[in-house]
Design an enzyme around this catalytic site. Structure first.
Site, PDB file in Angstrom:
ATOM      1  N   SER A 138       0.616  -0.964   0.364  1.00 35.57           N
ATOM      2  CA  SER A 138      -0.125   0.093  -0.166  1.00 35.57           C
ATOM      3  C   SER A 138       0.957   1.291  -0.064  1.00 35.57           C
ATOM      4  O   SER A 138       2.426   0.994   0.331  1.00 35.57           O
ATOM      5  CB  SER A 138      -0.963   0.085   1.220  1.00 35.57           C
ATOM      6  OG  SER A 138      -1.535   1.235   1.286  1.00 35.57           O
ATOM      7  N   TYR A 151      -2.326  -1.202  10.341  1.00 35.08           N
ATOM      8  CA  TYR A 151      -1.967  -0.969   8.881  1.00 35.08           C
ATOM      9  C   TYR A 151      -0.830  -0.845   8.104  1.00 35.08           C
ATOM     10  O   TYR A 151      -0.272  -1.202   7.682  1.00 35.08           O
ATOM     11  CB  TYR A 151      -3.181  -0.635   8.400  1.00 35.08           C
ATOM     12  CG  TYR A 151      -3.974  -1.216   6.793  1.00 35.08           C
ATOM     13  CD1 TYR A 151      -4.760  -1.550   6.168  1.00 35.08           C
ATOM     14  CD2 TYR A 151      -3.138   0.197   5.897  1.00 35.08           C
ATOM     15  CE1 TYR A 151      -4.254  -2.080   4.950  1.00 35.08           C
ATOM     16  CE2 TYR A 151      -3.356  -0.092   4.434  1.00 35.08           C
ATOM     17  CZ  TYR A 151      -4.368  -0.819   3.937  1.00 35.08           C
ATOM     18  OH  TYR A 151      -4.222  -1.166   3.240  1.00 35.08           O
TER      19      TYR A 151
HETATM   20  P1  NAD Z   1     -11.848  -6.230   0.107  1.00 26.27           P
HETATM   21  O1  NAD Z   1     -11.814  -6.072   1.398  1.00 26.27           O
HETATM   22  O2  NAD Z   1     -12.467  -5.929  -1.241  1.00 26.27           O
HETATM   23  O3  NAD Z   1     -11.038  -7.976  -0.471  1.00 26.27           O
HETATM   24  C1  NAD Z   1      -9.709  -8.322   0.550  1.00 26.27           C
HETATM   25  C2  NAD Z   1     -10.110  -9.718   0.090  1.00 26.27           C
HETATM   26  O4  NAD Z   1      -9.188 -10.804   1.348  1.00 26.27           O
HETATM   27  C3  NAD Z   1     -11.099 -10.053   0.032  1.00 26.27           C
HETATM   28  O5  NAD Z   1     -11.485 -11.610  -0.893  1.00 26.27           O
HETATM   29  C4  NAD Z   1     -11.405 -10.720   2.090  1.00 26.27           C
HETATM   30  O6  NAD Z   1     -12.934 -12.281   1.438  1.00 26.27           O
HETATM   31  C5  NAD Z   1      -9.896 -11.701   1.895  1.00 26.27           C
HETATM   32  N1  NAD Z   1      -9.479 -11.906   3.041  1.00 26.27           N
HETATM   33  C6  NAD Z   1      -9.908 -10.970   4.222  1.00 26.27           C
HETATM   34  N2  NAD Z   1      -9.377 -12.072   5.601  1.00 26.27           N
HETATM   35  C7  NAD Z   1      -9.039 -12.615   4.811  1.00 26.27           C
HETATM   36  C8  NAD Z   1      -8.072 -14.079   5.669  1.00 26.27           C
HETATM   37  N3  NAD Z   1      -7.972 -14.230   6.724  1.00 26.27           N
HETATM   38  N4  NAD Z   1      -8.271 -14.822   5.017  1.00 26.27           N
HETATM   39  C9  NAD Z   1      -8.230 -14.890   3.764  1.00 26.27           C
HETATM   40  N5  NAD Z   1      -8.988 -13.678   2.815  1.00 26.27           N
HETATM   41  C10 NAD Z   1      -9.215 -13.144   3.270  1.00 26.27           C
HETATM   42  O7  NAD Z   1     -10.357  -5.397  -0.171  1.00 26.27           O
HETATM   43  P2  NAD Z   1      -9.148  -4.436  -1.143  1.00 26.27           P
HETATM   44  O8  NAD Z   1      -9.098  -2.708  -1.385  1.00 26.27           O
HETATM   45  O9  NAD Z   1      -9.498  -4.854  -2.383  1.00 26.27           O
HETATM   46  O10 NAD Z   1      -7.379  -5.547  -0.430  1.00 26.27           O
HETATM   47  C11 NAD Z   1      -7.219  -5.904  -1.179  1.00 26.27           C
HETATM   48  C12 NAD Z   1      -5.743  -5.447  -0.536  1.00 26.27           C
HETATM   49  O11 NAD Z   1      -5.240  -4.308  -1.060  1.00 26.27           O
HETATM   50  C13 NAD Z   1      -5.084  -5.807   0.831  1.00 26.27           C
HETATM   51  O12 NAD Z   1      -4.669  -6.335   1.426  1.00 26.27           O
HETATM   52  C14 NAD Z   1      -4.950  -4.391   0.834  1.00 26.27           C
HETATM   53  O13 NAD Z   1      -4.231  -3.779   2.197  1.00 26.27           O
HETATM   54  C15 NAD Z   1      -4.704  -3.310   0.075  1.00 26.27           C
HETATM   55  N6  NAD Z   1      -5.074  -1.903  -0.711  1.00 26.27           N
HETATM   56  C16 NAD Z   1      -5.786  -1.765  -0.775  1.00 26.27           C
HETATM   57  C17 NAD Z   1      -6.219  -0.133  -0.879  1.00 26.27           C
HETATM   58  C18 NAD Z   1      -7.102   0.337  -1.106  1.00 26.27           C
HETATM   59  O14 NAD Z   1      -7.335   2.004  -1.346  1.00 26.27           O
HETATM   60  N7  NAD Z   1      -8.985  -0.416  -0.974  1.00 26.27           N
HETATM   61  C19 NAD Z   1      -5.093   0.670  -0.714  1.00 26.27           C
HETATM   62  C20 NAD Z   1      -4.095   0.144  -0.915  1.00 26.27           C
HETATM   63  C21 NAD Z   1      -3.724  -1.435  -0.299  1.00 26.27           C
END
Ligand code: NAD
Length: 256
Positions: A138, A151
Protein backbone atom coordinates in the site's frame (compact mmCIF):
# COMPACT_ATOMS: atom_id res chain seq x y z
CA UNK A 1 1.94 -14.63 -22.18
CA UNK A 2 1.18 -16.70 -19.04
CA UNK A 3 -0.36 -19.76 -20.67
CA UNK A 4 0.55 -22.91 -18.72
CA UNK A 5 1.43 -20.93 -15.58
CA UNK A 6 -0.53 -20.98 -12.33
CA UNK A 7 -1.26 -17.91 -10.23
CA UNK A 8 -2.50 -18.11 -6.66
CA UNK A 9 -4.05 -14.85 -5.47
CA UNK A 10 -4.92 -14.59 -1.79
CA UNK A 11 -8.05 -12.62 -0.91
CA UNK A 12 -9.30 -12.80 -4.49
CA UNK A 13 -13.05 -13.07 -3.95
CA UNK A 14 -13.29 -9.27 -3.95
CA UNK A 15 -11.69 -5.96 -4.89
CA UNK A 16 -8.04 -5.77 -5.89
CA UNK A 17 -7.40 -9.52 -5.57
CA UNK A 18 -10.20 -10.32 -8.01
CA UNK A 19 -8.79 -7.66 -10.37
CA UNK A 20 -5.38 -9.37 -10.14
CA UNK A 21 -6.88 -12.80 -10.81
CA UNK A 22 -8.79 -11.50 -13.86
CA UNK A 23 -5.75 -9.69 -15.29
CA UNK A 24 -3.51 -12.77 -14.94
CA UNK A 25 -6.25 -15.04 -16.33
CA UNK A 26 -6.57 -12.75 -19.38
CA UNK A 27 -2.90 -13.59 -20.04
CA UNK A 28 -3.74 -17.30 -19.87
CA UNK A 29 -2.69 -18.22 -16.31
CA UNK A 30 -4.73 -20.81 -14.42
CA UNK A 31 -5.94 -19.31 -11.15
CA UNK A 32 -6.29 -20.44 -7.55
CA UNK A 33 -8.74 -18.16 -5.80
CA UNK A 34 -8.91 -17.63 -2.04
CA UNK A 35 -10.99 -15.47 0.26
CA UNK A 36 -14.30 -15.25 2.08
CA UNK A 37 -17.87 -14.42 1.01
CA UNK A 38 -19.36 -15.31 -2.37
CA UNK A 39 -17.09 -17.72 -4.23
CA UNK A 40 -19.27 -18.79 -7.17
CA UNK A 41 -19.56 -15.24 -8.63
CA UNK A 42 -15.80 -14.55 -8.72
CA UNK A 43 -15.11 -18.12 -9.89
CA UNK A 44 -17.51 -17.75 -12.83
CA UNK A 45 -15.98 -14.37 -13.79
CA UNK A 46 -12.47 -15.82 -13.99
CA UNK A 47 -13.60 -19.07 -15.65
CA UNK A 48 -15.28 -16.99 -18.36
CA UNK A 49 -11.77 -15.89 -19.39
CA UNK A 50 -11.08 -19.45 -20.56
CA UNK A 51 -8.67 -20.67 -17.87
CA UNK A 52 -8.87 -23.35 -15.18
CA UNK A 53 -9.94 -22.03 -11.79
CA UNK A 54 -9.65 -23.64 -8.37
CA UNK A 55 -10.57 -22.24 -4.95
CA UNK A 56 -9.28 -22.80 -1.43
CA UNK A 57 -10.91 -21.08 1.52
CA UNK A 58 -7.85 -20.87 3.80
CA UNK A 59 -8.10 -18.29 6.55
CA UNK A 60 -4.89 -16.35 5.92
CA UNK A 61 -4.46 -15.67 9.63
CA UNK A 62 -3.86 -19.40 10.17
CA UNK A 63 -0.46 -20.84 9.07
CA UNK A 64 -1.82 -24.42 9.07
CA UNK A 65 -4.59 -23.46 6.63
CA UNK A 66 -2.07 -21.63 4.41
CA UNK A 67 -0.04 -24.86 4.26
CA UNK A 68 -3.18 -26.78 3.23
CA UNK A 69 -3.88 -24.20 0.51
CA UNK A 70 -0.37 -24.40 -0.94
CA UNK A 71 -0.54 -28.22 -0.98
CA UNK A 72 -3.96 -28.04 -2.64
CA UNK A 73 -2.66 -25.64 -5.33
CA UNK A 74 0.29 -27.93 -6.09
CA UNK A 75 -2.02 -30.94 -6.28
CA UNK A 76 -4.38 -29.11 -8.67
CA UNK A 77 -1.84 -27.53 -11.03
CA UNK A 78 1.63 -28.94 -10.26
CA UNK A 79 3.04 -25.78 -8.71
CA UNK A 80 2.38 -22.12 -8.06
CA UNK A 81 4.37 -19.97 -10.52
CA UNK A 82 2.90 -16.63 -9.51
CA UNK A 83 1.95 -15.83 -5.93
CA UNK A 84 0.03 -12.64 -5.26
CA UNK A 85 -0.08 -11.92 -1.54
CA UNK A 86 -3.13 -9.68 -1.44
CA UNK A 87 -5.47 -10.65 1.43
CA UNK A 88 -5.84 -7.78 3.83
CA UNK A 89 -8.09 -6.08 6.34
CA UNK A 90 -8.21 -2.65 7.94
CA UNK A 91 -9.16 -1.19 11.30
CA UNK A 92 -9.04 2.48 12.15
CA UNK A 93 -8.49 3.79 15.70
CA UNK A 94 -5.85 5.74 17.66
CA UNK A 95 -3.13 3.58 19.23
CA UNK A 96 -4.49 3.87 22.77
CA UNK A 97 -7.94 2.69 21.64
CA UNK A 98 -6.72 0.07 19.14
CA UNK A 99 -8.14 -3.35 20.13
CA UNK A 100 -5.18 -5.75 20.62
CA UNK A 101 -7.06 -8.54 18.83
CA UNK A 102 -7.44 -6.27 15.77
CA UNK A 103 -3.70 -5.54 15.89
CA UNK A 104 -2.94 -9.28 15.94
CA UNK A 105 -5.38 -10.02 13.12
CA UNK A 106 -3.99 -7.28 10.85
CA UNK A 107 -0.38 -8.34 11.42
CA UNK A 108 -1.34 -11.99 10.77
CA UNK A 109 -3.45 -11.40 7.64
CA UNK A 110 -1.65 -8.41 6.06
CA UNK A 111 1.95 -9.43 6.86
CA UNK A 112 2.64 -12.90 8.30
CA UNK A 113 0.45 -14.63 5.69
CA UNK A 114 2.76 -13.31 2.95
CA UNK A 115 5.76 -14.82 4.77
CA UNK A 116 4.02 -18.20 5.10
CA UNK A 117 2.71 -18.37 1.52
CA UNK A 118 6.07 -17.21 0.14
CA UNK A 119 8.18 -19.65 2.15
CA UNK A 120 5.95 -22.48 0.92
CA UNK A 121 5.91 -21.30 -2.73
CA UNK A 122 9.64 -20.59 -3.11
CA UNK A 123 11.09 -24.14 -3.29
CA UNK A 124 9.08 -25.06 -6.42
CA UNK A 125 9.72 -21.64 -8.00
CA UNK A 126 13.46 -22.02 -7.43
CA UNK A 127 13.44 -25.58 -8.79
CA UNK A 128 11.77 -24.27 -11.97
CA UNK A 129 14.04 -21.21 -12.01
CA UNK A 130 11.00 -19.02 -12.67
CA UNK A 131 8.61 -17.42 -10.25
CA UNK A 132 6.90 -14.18 -9.39
CA UNK A 133 5.92 -13.07 -5.90
CA UNK A 134 3.84 -9.91 -5.96
CA UNK A 135 2.97 -8.38 -2.61
CA UNK A 136 0.03 -6.01 -2.50
CA UNK A 137 1.38 -3.55 0.02
CA UNK A 138 0.00 0.00 0.00
CA UNK A 139 1.07 3.61 -0.11
CA UNK A 140 0.90 2.93 3.65
CA UNK A 141 3.98 0.75 3.13
CA UNK A 142 5.81 3.98 2.25
CA UNK A 143 4.16 6.69 4.35
CA UNK A 144 1.85 6.72 7.38
CA UNK A 145 -1.60 8.02 8.24
CA UNK A 146 -3.00 8.59 11.72
CA UNK A 147 -5.23 5.88 13.25
CA UNK A 148 -3.84 3.07 11.05
CA UNK A 149 -1.04 1.79 13.30
CA UNK A 150 -1.41 -1.93 12.60
CA UNK A 151 -2.03 -1.46 8.87
CA UNK A 152 0.91 0.92 8.38
CA UNK A 153 3.17 -1.37 10.42
CA UNK A 154 2.11 -4.45 8.45
CA UNK A 155 2.50 -2.73 5.08
CA UNK A 156 5.94 -1.27 5.91
CA UNK A 157 6.87 -4.81 7.01
CA UNK A 158 5.57 -6.24 3.74
CA UNK A 159 7.76 -3.83 1.75
CA UNK A 160 10.73 -5.02 3.85
CA UNK A 161 9.86 -8.68 3.26
CA UNK A 162 9.62 -7.95 -0.48
CA UNK A 163 13.18 -6.62 -0.54
CA UNK A 164 14.57 -9.59 1.43
CA UNK A 165 12.91 -12.18 -0.82
CA UNK A 166 14.11 -10.25 -3.90
CA UNK A 167 17.70 -10.25 -2.60
CA UNK A 168 17.72 -13.90 -1.56
CA UNK A 169 16.66 -14.88 -5.10
CA UNK A 170 18.45 -12.18 -7.07
CA UNK A 171 20.57 -14.59 -9.12
CA UNK A 172 17.58 -16.78 -10.03
CA UNK A 173 14.53 -16.44 -12.25
CA UNK A 174 12.39 -15.72 -9.18
CA UNK A 175 11.50 -12.06 -8.58
CA UNK A 176 9.61 -10.41 -5.75
CA UNK A 177 8.08 -6.95 -5.95
CA UNK A 178 5.43 -4.92 -4.16
CA UNK A 179 2.56 -2.84 -5.49
CA UNK A 180 1.58 0.16 -3.37
CA UNK A 181 -1.90 1.44 -4.25
CA UNK A 182 -3.38 4.67 -3.00
CA UNK A 183 -7.18 4.78 -2.65
CA UNK A 184 -9.01 2.04 -4.56
CA UNK A 185 -12.79 2.00 -4.21
CA UNK A 186 -13.23 -1.56 -2.91
CA UNK A 187 -15.38 -2.78 0.02
CA UNK A 188 -12.36 -2.15 2.31
CA UNK A 189 -12.38 1.56 1.44
CA UNK A 190 -16.16 1.88 1.09
CA UNK A 191 -16.35 1.17 4.84
CA UNK A 192 -14.11 4.18 5.46
CA UNK A 193 -16.24 6.31 3.10
CA UNK A 194 -19.40 5.22 4.95
CA UNK A 195 -17.83 6.02 8.34
CA UNK A 196 -16.80 9.48 7.15
CA UNK A 197 -20.24 10.21 5.64
CA UNK A 198 -21.90 9.17 8.92
CA UNK A 199 -19.46 11.15 11.12
CA UNK A 200 -19.72 14.37 9.05
CA UNK A 201 -23.38 14.02 8.05
CA UNK A 202 -22.46 14.26 4.35
CA UNK A 203 -23.41 12.28 1.27
CA UNK A 204 -21.40 9.30 0.10
CA UNK A 205 -20.17 11.30 -2.91
CA UNK A 206 -18.99 14.17 -0.69
CA UNK A 207 -17.23 11.72 1.65
CA UNK A 208 -15.39 10.18 -1.33
CA UNK A 209 -14.38 13.64 -2.56
CA UNK A 210 -13.03 14.54 0.89
CA UNK A 211 -11.16 11.25 1.22
CA UNK A 212 -9.40 11.79 -2.11
CA UNK A 213 -8.76 15.50 -1.53
CA UNK A 214 -6.95 14.81 1.75
CA UNK A 215 -4.34 12.46 0.29
CA UNK A 216 -4.48 11.93 -3.43
CA UNK A 217 -3.52 14.87 -5.73
CA UNK A 218 -5.08 13.22 -8.81
CA UNK A 219 -8.47 13.23 -7.01
CA UNK A 220 -9.07 9.85 -8.64
CA UNK A 221 -9.32 6.31 -7.34
CA UNK A 222 -6.88 3.76 -8.79
CA UNK A 223 -8.78 0.75 -10.20
CA UNK A 224 -8.22 -2.99 -9.69
CA UNK A 225 -7.85 -3.24 -13.50
CA UNK A 226 -4.96 -0.75 -13.52
CA UNK A 227 -3.27 -2.61 -10.64
CA UNK A 228 -3.79 -5.90 -12.49
CA UNK A 229 -1.89 -4.52 -15.48
CA UNK A 230 1.07 -3.67 -13.23
CA UNK A 231 1.06 -7.27 -11.97
CA UNK A 232 1.03 -8.48 -15.61
CA UNK A 233 4.07 -6.29 -16.27
CA UNK A 234 5.90 -7.80 -13.27
CA UNK A 235 5.22 -11.24 -14.81
CA UNK A 236 6.52 -10.23 -18.25
CA UNK A 237 10.02 -10.88 -19.61
CA UNK A 238 10.62 -7.10 -19.58
CA UNK A 239 10.46 -7.26 -15.78
CA UNK A 240 13.02 -10.09 -15.40
CA UNK A 241 15.40 -7.72 -13.64
CA UNK A 242 12.85 -5.72 -11.65
CA UNK A 243 13.63 -6.90 -8.13
CA UNK A 244 12.58 -5.63 -4.74
CA UNK A 245 10.70 -2.53 -5.87
CA UNK A 246 7.74 -1.00 -4.06
CA UNK A 247 5.88 0.58 -6.95
CA UNK A 248 3.21 3.05 -5.97
CA UNK A 249 0.10 3.63 -8.06
CA UNK A 250 -1.32 6.32 -5.88
CA UNK A 251 -2.28 9.42 -7.87
CA UNK A 252 0.73 11.27 -6.48
CA UNK A 253 -0.01 10.56 -2.78
CA UNK A 254 3.58 9.63 -1.82
CA UNK A 255 5.15 12.28 -4.06
CA UNK A 256 4.04 15.06 -1.71
P1 NAD B 1 -11.48 -6.15 -0.07
O1 NAD B 1 -12.07 -6.07 1.28
O2 NAD B 1 -12.29 -5.84 -1.27
O3 NAD B 1 -10.86 -7.60 -0.33
C1 NAD B 1 -10.13 -8.28 0.66
C2 NAD B 1 -10.05 -9.73 0.29
O4 NAD B 1 -9.32 -10.41 1.32
C3 NAD B 1 -11.42 -10.42 0.20
O5 NAD B 1 -11.39 -11.39 -0.82
C4 NAD B 1 -11.55 -11.08 1.57
O6 NAD B 1 -12.42 -12.20 1.57
C5 NAD B 1 -10.11 -11.50 1.78
N1 NAD B 1 -9.79 -11.76 3.17
C6 NAD B 1 -9.96 -10.97 4.27
N2 NAD B 1 -9.54 -11.60 5.38
C7 NAD B 1 -9.10 -12.82 4.97
C8 NAD B 1 -8.55 -13.93 5.65
N3 NAD B 1 -8.40 -13.94 6.97
N4 NAD B 1 -8.23 -15.02 4.93
C9 NAD B 1 -8.42 -15.05 3.58
N5 NAD B 1 -8.91 -14.03 2.89
C10 NAD B 1 -9.25 -12.93 3.58
O7 NAD B 1 -10.18 -5.23 0.01
P2 NAD B 1 -9.20 -4.64 -1.10
O8 NAD B 1 -9.29 -3.17 -1.00
O9 NAD B 1 -9.37 -5.31 -2.40
O10 NAD B 1 -7.80 -5.03 -0.45
C11 NAD B 1 -6.93 -5.99 -1.00
C12 NAD B 1 -5.51 -5.66 -0.59
O11 NAD B 1 -5.15 -4.40 -1.15
C13 NAD B 1 -5.32 -5.55 0.92
O12 NAD B 1 -4.08 -6.12 1.29
C14 NAD B 1 -5.29 -4.05 1.14
O13 NAD B 1 -4.55 -3.71 2.26
C15 NAD B 1 -4.62 -3.59 -0.13
N6 NAD B 1 -4.83 -2.18 -0.45
C16 NAD B 1 -6.09 -1.70 -0.65
C17 NAD B 1 -6.26 -0.36 -0.94
C18 NAD B 1 -7.60 0.26 -1.20
O14 NAD B 1 -7.67 1.49 -1.30
N7 NAD B 1 -8.64 -0.51 -1.33
C19 NAD B 1 -5.14 0.49 -1.02
C20 NAD B 1 -3.89 -0.05 -0.78
C21 NAD B 1 -3.75 -1.39 -0.50
Amino acid sequence: MLKGKTALVTGSTSGIGLGMAEALAREGANIVLNGFGDVEGPKAKVQALGVKVAYHGADMSKPGEIEDMMKYAAAQFGRVDILVNNAGIQHVAPVEDFPPEKWDAIIAINLSSAFHASRLALPAMKAANWGRIINIASVHGLVASAEKSAYVTAKHGLVGLTKVIALENATTGVTCNAICPGWVLTPLVQKQVDARAAANGTSNEEAKRQLLAEKEPSLQFTTPEELGQLAVFFCSPAANNVRGVAWNMDGGWAAQ
